[in-house]
Enzyme design. Structure first.
Site, PDB file in Angstrom:
ATOM      1  N   LYS A 112       0.826  -1.214   0.000  1.00 24.53           N
ATOM      2  CA  LYS A 112       0.000   0.000   0.000  1.00 24.53           C
ATOM      3  C   LYS A 112       0.860   1.263   0.000  1.00 24.53           C
ATOM      4  O   LYS A 112       0.630   2.168  -0.806  1.00 24.53           O
ATOM      5  CB  LYS A 112      -0.933  -0.023   1.214  1.00 24.53           C
ATOM      6  CG  LYS A 112      -1.790   1.209   1.392  1.00 24.53           C
ATOM      7  CD  LYS A 112      -2.932   0.960   2.344  1.00 24.53           C
ATOM      8  CE  LYS A 112      -2.469   0.338   3.652  1.00 24.53           C
ATOM      9  NZ  LYS A 112      -1.568   1.236   4.421  1.00 24.53           N
ATOM     10  N   THR A 167       4.005   1.507  -0.792  1.00 20.72           N
ATOM     11  CA  THR A 167       4.772   1.498  -2.038  1.00 20.72           C
ATOM     12  C   THR A 167       3.937   2.067  -3.182  1.00 20.72           C
ATOM     13  O   THR A 167       4.424   2.869  -3.988  1.00 20.72           O
ATOM     14  CB  THR A 167       5.218   0.057  -2.371  1.00 20.72           C
ATOM     15  OG1 THR A 167       6.013  -0.441  -1.295  1.00 20.72           O
ATOM     16  CG2 THR A 167       6.030   0.013  -3.654  1.00 20.72           C
ATOM     17  N   ARG A 183       2.012   8.526   6.994  1.00 24.92           N
ATOM     18  CA  ARG A 183       2.207   8.482   8.445  1.00 24.92           C
ATOM     19  C   ARG A 183       3.685   8.243   8.762  1.00 24.92           C
ATOM     20  O   ARG A 183       4.431   7.695   7.955  1.00 24.92           O
ATOM     21  CB  ARG A 183       1.389   7.349   9.061  1.00 24.92           C
ATOM     22  CG  ARG A 183      -0.111   7.562   8.991  1.00 24.92           C
ATOM     23  CD  ARG A 183      -0.848   6.334   9.480  1.00 24.92           C
ATOM     24  NE  ARG A 183      -0.557   5.167   8.663  1.00 24.92           N
ATOM     25  CZ  ARG A 183      -0.701   3.907   9.055  1.00 24.92           C
ATOM     26  NH1 ARG A 183      -1.109   3.641  10.263  1.00 24.92           N
ATOM     27  NH2 ARG A 183      -0.431   2.918   8.241  1.00 24.92           N
ATOM     28  N   LYS A 215       7.361  -6.173  11.545  1.00 28.93           N
ATOM     29  CA  LYS A 215       7.080  -5.568  10.254  1.00 28.93           C
ATOM     30  C   LYS A 215       8.326  -5.021   9.558  1.00 28.93           C
ATOM     31  O   LYS A 215       8.452  -5.061   8.344  1.00 28.93           O
ATOM     32  CB  LYS A 215       6.056  -4.449  10.439  1.00 28.93           C
ATOM     33  CG  LYS A 215       5.544  -3.849   9.140  1.00 28.93           C
ATOM     34  CD  LYS A 215       4.494  -2.782   9.440  1.00 28.93           C
ATOM     35  CE  LYS A 215       4.018  -2.113   8.167  1.00 28.93           C
ATOM     36  NZ  LYS A 215       3.070  -1.017   8.442  1.00 28.93           N
ATOM     37  N   ALA A 252      -3.780   1.800  12.743  1.00 26.69           N
ATOM     38  CA  ALA A 252      -5.160   1.700  12.271  1.00 26.69           C
ATOM     39  C   ALA A 252      -5.932   0.586  12.964  1.00 26.69           C
ATOM     40  O   ALA A 252      -7.158   0.603  12.969  1.00 26.69           O
ATOM     41  CB  ALA A 252      -5.191   1.474  10.765  1.00 26.69           C
ATOM     42  N   PHE A 290      -3.550  -0.329   7.100  1.00 28.51           N
ATOM     43  CA  PHE A 290      -4.106  -1.677   6.930  1.00 28.51           C
ATOM     44  C   PHE A 290      -5.199  -1.693   5.863  1.00 28.51           C
ATOM     45  O   PHE A 290      -5.171  -0.912   4.924  1.00 28.51           O
ATOM     46  CB  PHE A 290      -4.585  -2.239   8.265  1.00 28.51           C
ATOM     47  CG  PHE A 290      -3.470  -2.452   9.256  1.00 28.51           C
ATOM     48  CD1 PHE A 290      -2.330  -3.176   8.903  1.00 28.51           C
ATOM     49  CD2 PHE A 290      -3.538  -1.924  10.541  1.00 28.51           C
ATOM     50  CE1 PHE A 290      -1.298  -3.365   9.802  1.00 28.51           C
ATOM     51  CE2 PHE A 290      -2.506  -2.115  11.446  1.00 28.51           C
ATOM     52  CZ  PHE A 290      -1.388  -2.846  11.074  1.00 28.51           C
ATOM     53  N   PHE A 306       3.576  -8.856  -9.415  1.00 29.12           N
ATOM     54  CA  PHE A 306       4.641  -9.785  -9.037  1.00 29.12           C
ATOM     55  C   PHE A 306       5.004 -10.640 -10.255  1.00 29.12           C
ATOM     56  O   PHE A 306       4.132 -10.933 -11.086  1.00 29.12           O
ATOM     57  CB  PHE A 306       4.186 -10.699  -7.888  1.00 29.12           C
ATOM     58  CG  PHE A 306       4.347 -10.091  -6.519  1.00 29.12           C
ATOM     59  CD1 PHE A 306       5.400 -10.452  -5.699  1.00 29.12           C
ATOM     60  CD2 PHE A 306       3.446  -9.143  -6.055  1.00 29.12           C
ATOM     61  CE1 PHE A 306       5.554  -9.889  -4.440  1.00 29.12           C
ATOM     62  CE2 PHE A 306       3.591  -8.575  -4.804  1.00 29.12           C
ATOM     63  CZ  PHE A 306       4.651  -8.954  -3.997  1.00 29.12           C
ATOM     64  N   TRP A 326       7.172  -0.892  -7.658  1.00 25.59           N
ATOM     65  CA  TRP A 326       8.254  -1.471  -6.849  1.00 25.59           C
ATOM     66  C   TRP A 326       9.503  -1.670  -7.709  1.00 25.59           C
ATOM     67  O   TRP A 326      10.619  -1.365  -7.271  1.00 25.59           O
ATOM     68  CB  TRP A 326       7.810  -2.807  -6.252  1.00 25.59           C
ATOM     69  CG  TRP A 326       8.814  -3.413  -5.310  1.00 25.59           C
ATOM     70  CD1 TRP A 326       8.913  -3.216  -3.968  1.00 25.59           C
ATOM     71  CD2 TRP A 326       9.892  -4.312  -5.662  1.00 25.59           C
ATOM     72  NE1 TRP A 326       9.971  -3.926  -3.449  1.00 25.59           N
ATOM     73  CE2 TRP A 326      10.598  -4.609  -4.475  1.00 25.59           C
ATOM     74  CE3 TRP A 326      10.323  -4.879  -6.863  1.00 25.59           C
ATOM     75  CZ2 TRP A 326      11.703  -5.462  -4.451  1.00 25.59           C
ATOM     76  CZ3 TRP A 326      11.426  -5.722  -6.850  1.00 25.59           C
ATOM     77  CH2 TRP A 326      12.096  -6.004  -5.644  1.00 25.59           C
TER      78      TRP A 326
END
Length: 559
Positions: free
Chosen positions: A74, A76, A97, A108, A276, A304, A384, A412
């Site tokens: 998200k 990214t 954030r 994480k 969140a 999230f 991907f 990405w």
């Protein structure tokens, strides 16, 4: 041989521009930027006198499906989209954030995007940055110290020590501090009582910082914070403890938004960081409004999945700040949808149409939810190499049946170039489709009804069950006039339900509300569901164990 660079290696190889040059791209003069070295700065509140009359740009929210171990990307996508918008001639800014040290050193890792779609200086942003979170920690704990000192010095406010609701905070995952006893060791060390710690990003002060319109609004909200109740069950506030002025002083710099840049030197405003799943999950109102006054497009995010971040962005942040979002990007990956369909992480690289059909239900629900708020959306499939044509075609066909466009995003691997198709679609939606945004509940409704609307409409629950403790608190908040506040749901991020093991689009479940807490200063009530913890713990192998620094100060393993 694996020649793929890690995120931190990519970030360390970036050519950064000085932060005054980044400000110039937004029309921000150097005199309004308080420098924190060459590549970070805080934007002075003095700038508002110059920009407040300017027309707002477009507001784009980036949200996602429920997160899985497969990753969704998200942040990214947010960063990549802002860079892509600039590539097609739109002046864009990313509004994000601030990462918490808790998850950075926990499970994480860093939170500044990934690959060739990152905000930099990545190490600084993921570590102490400009000290905002430390300022919040200090202010929160000053209030805790003043509270205990008041009790120790005679307790003129008649505080019931069994009804102290203001815990201490720490910006770290530390389960051993969830429940503690303070005041031990004799009379000179205070009055013994049960206490505990939350993680700083769950602090009400963090929520207040992110919802305040300016310093005086911040001060007013801080004064309303409830810290305890007296023996007559009346609330005791920070104002009652005469703490508000000191708290505001500690936050006088933290309230100013932070300016950094992306790998492609697109401006990024990073400010505030409430979780969140246990808080409202959005960057600050001041950062978002600043972006709207200085850019054509503000690409912001909410934490999230859309059941948490987007719901709170709409029902809390947009309600308070009177924001009108123009478009929403819902991020998903083929891999994550297959995991929602029951595929193990080790098998995600294999084509599995049936699992994808089942897992698509999760994305389907989030698309439905966004439409309930009246905001047009587009699905971004974070690409991907293992994605097959058949899998991508399935998602596209199913989304078309829902009248929602799907765009492949490859930011990405390719940075802004990989997000041009998404940027063009976002511009098309923002400029040609009208947003009829409206929160899904009336804040003047009852506490129970507001929670039930969220549970049924957003989560897909059959209903809500309230514990005795929650019902007792509802009665108390009704009695003291806090029943007309919006609701902030504290719920697992992994499922639409309150059970993290129920993936995909679960049905036939009931949401269990075990407690309700008042954040009177922030202006909402927090409903705690399931086993959600306001102080996380570290995993078996914390990310911290894989980090190091060499003699030249080069950091390894941060992400």
């Amino acid at each position: 041989m694996n020649n793929i660079k890690s995120d931190i290696e990519i970030a360390q190889g970036a050519e950064m521009e000085t932060i005054d040059n980044i400000g110039t791209k937004l029309g921000i003069e150097t005199k309004y930027i308080e420098l924190y070295g060459n590549y970070k700065g805080k934007i002075s509140s003095d700038i508002w006198n110059e920009i407040e009359g300017k027309k707002d740009g477009k507001l784009v929210l980036v949200t996602a499906i429920n997160p899985t171990a497969a990753g969704e990307g998200k942040t990214t996508t947010n960063v990549g989209l802002s860079m892509a918008l600039n590539k097609i001639g739109k002046k864009a800014v990313s509004a994000l954030r601030e990462p918490s040290l808790g998850p950075s050193f926990g499970i994480k890792g860093g939170a500044a995007g990934g690959g060739y779609a990152q905000v930099i200086p990545m190490e600084d942003i993921n570590l102490h940055f400009t000290g905002d979170i430390h300022a919040i920690t200090t202010a929160h704990n000053l209030l805790a110290a003043l509270l205990d000192n008041h009790i120790h010095q005679g307790n003129k406010l008649n505080i019931d020590t069994r009804k102290v609701v203001w815990k201490r905070v720490l910006d770290m995952n530390d389960r051993a501090l969830r429940n503690i006893v303070v005041g031990l060791g004799g009379k000179t060390n205070g009055v013994p009582r049960e206490d505990g710690f939350d993680i700083t990003v769950a602090s009400e002060i963090m929520a207040i910082l992110c919802l305040a319109n300016d310093l005086m609004d911040l001060k007013k909200r801080l004064g309303r914070m409830i810290v305890a109740y007296n023996h007559d069950d009346e609330p005791i506030t920070a104002d009652d403890l005469e703490a508000t002025g000191a708290l505001t002083i500690l936050l006088k710099d933290a309230i100013n938004p932070n300016l950094v840049q992306t790998l492609e030197n697109t401006p990024a405003i990073i400010h505030g960081g409430p979780f969140a799943n246990i808080a409202h999950g959005c960057n600050s109102v001041m950062a978002t409004k600043l972006g709207l006054k200085t850019a054509d497009y503000v690409v912001t995010e909410a934490g999230f999945g859309a059941d948490l971040g987007a719901e709170k962005f709409f029902n809390i942040k947009c309600r308070f700040a009177r924001l009108n979002p123009d478009a929403v990007v819902i991020v998903a990956t083929v891999r994550a949808l297959k995991m929602h369909g029951g595929v193990a992480k080790a098998d995600l690289s294999k084509e599995n149409i049936e699992a994808l059909k089942k897992g698509f239900g999760n994305l389907e629900k989030h698309i439905e939810n966004i439409s309930k708020f009246g905001v047009p959306s587009v699905v971004a499939i974070n690409k991907f190499p293992t994605d097959t044509e058949g899998e991508l075609k399935l998602i596209e066909d199913k989304c078309k049946k829902m009248n929602v466009d799907v765009v492949l995003s490859d930011v990405w691997a390719k940075g802004g170039e990989g997000g041009i198709a998404l940027a063009e679609k976002v511009v098309e939606i923002s400029e040609n489709k009208s947003s009829n945004f409206k929160p899904i509940y009336d804040e003047n409704d009852t506490i129970e009804n507001k929670i039930e609307i969220i549970a049924k409409e957003i989560y897909g629950a059959n209903g809500v069950e309230f514990s005795k403790k929650a019902l007792k608190n509802i009665k108390k908040y009704n009695d003291i006039g806090l029943d007309k506040l919006p609701i902030c749901m504290a719920k697992t991020q992994y499922s639409l339900s309150d059970d993290p093991s129920l993936l995909g689009k679960p049905e036939g479940f009931t949401i269990i509300v075990r407690d309700i807490r008042a954040s009177a200063g922030a202006g909402f009530l927090v409903a705690l569901t399931g086993n959600i913890m306001t102080m996380p713990g570290l995993p078996r192998v914390p990310a911290a164990n894989k980090m190091d620094i060499d003699k030249d100060g080069v950091i390894e393993g941060l992400f």
